[in-house]
Write a protein that holds these residues in place. Sequence first.
Motif: not given
Length: 234
Positions: A143-164
């Motif tokens: 099991t590979i756990i990808f670790d990063l600060p939650a704020a960074v991950g949420l911003e990435r998710a927001r940009l990825r989702a675009a208008s969704d």
Amino acid sequence: MHADPGRNVSLTKGLFVTFEGGEGAGKSTQMRLLAEALSARGYPVLTTREPGGSVGAEAVRHVLLSGAAEPFGVRMEAILFAAARSDHVEEVIRPALKEGTIVLCDRFMDSSRVYQGITGNLEPAFVETLERVAVNGVIPDRTIIFDLPAAVGLERARLRAASDSPDRFEKEQLETHEKRREAFLDIAEADPGRCRVVDATRPADVIAAEVLGLVESLLPAEGNPQLSNTEKAQ
């Protein structure tokens, strides 16, 4: 399925690798890169995801991520996740492992431990019972756990989702996401034989090289097959 049937490497066992971490951690990208690298070497590879991955589980996925099950409480959500996982395991993952395929899965049992168990405040015994029934002996070899600060991950998710619109879990508070990050790290610390933590703040190619190394170390040497965690449990 990612593989070139003309140059497949025959495995005496399957290998089960799961990708875990918070929102926007890059799991899907790294799973794709690993699948491509292993397929290029001739290994049979299957990529899949949770919730989903099988016909029955994909039907449940929409209910869970749309938030339709949220009004019924986290206990109901946990039961639905377990039902989806059971179908996924029996219809897709176990058969592939028996055929000697390397199965790469975006989220698995550790996500339920974290999302429904830790931040859902469900009783550990309840979560453990659901997990035992759902996985039915199919345990990841790595099991590979990808670790990063939650704020960074949420911003990435927001940009990825675009208008969704954010899904059921992306829309939750930053504090909840940070608690999940810590929970994943706790799982890794408690199970060092299975889990590895990867710094997900680095460039994708650097991460991909590390991930490949973590899986390469599990591939059996020629003429020296090893039992997978699933086979050991049988």
